[in-house]
Design a protein around this motif. Structure first.
Motif: not given
Length: 130
Positions: A25-36
């Motif tokens: 169990x944990x948490x998720x967040x998100x990030x946006x491009x650019x991914x490199x």
């Protein structure tokens, strides 16, 4: 033939119970491009079903390339409407989410949108390595 079907059904139920019970169990967040560039692969493009690992699973780069199945289980704040889509996503760890990271796994925006409404920003998850 009926007995074999029953045994198969029981085996499937046991397998499903085991795979749910071994999820973390944990948490998720998100990030946006650019991914490199990424910590694991530099400027190599790994698509969009990717994630950054927090210290919880990073293991001094050991997580690079690992695949995780991530499923939203609910909101992180009480009283918030259910953000989950009911789907799971499999992501490849390509980056590091440094100390202070808000989630156990920081998913790409595209991966996060598969499991939850982007407006949630952060959700509770179950995850396991696949």
């Amino acid at each position: 033939m009926g007995g074999q079907s029953f045994i198969l059904l029981v085996a499937v139920i046991c397998f499903c119970t085991i795979s749910v019970s071994i999820a973390d169990e944990g948490t998720a967040t998100y990030y946006t491009a650019p991914y490199v560039p990424s910590s694991c692969y530099g400027y190599q493009d790994n698509g969009v079903m990717i994630a950054a690992a927090s210290d919880t699973i990073w293991g001094n780069r050991a997580a690079c390339g690992r695949m995780y199945r991530v499923t939203c289980t609910g909101p992180t704040n009480q009283g918030v409407p259910q953000p989950c889509t009911g789907r799971s996503v499999v992501v490849k760890i390509v980056d590091y989410c440094p100390p202070g990271c808000r989630g156990t796994i920081d998913l790409s925006q595209e991966a996060f949108s598969q499991i939850a409404n982007l407006d949630a920003g952060k959700v509770n998850i179950n995850y396991n390595q696949v």
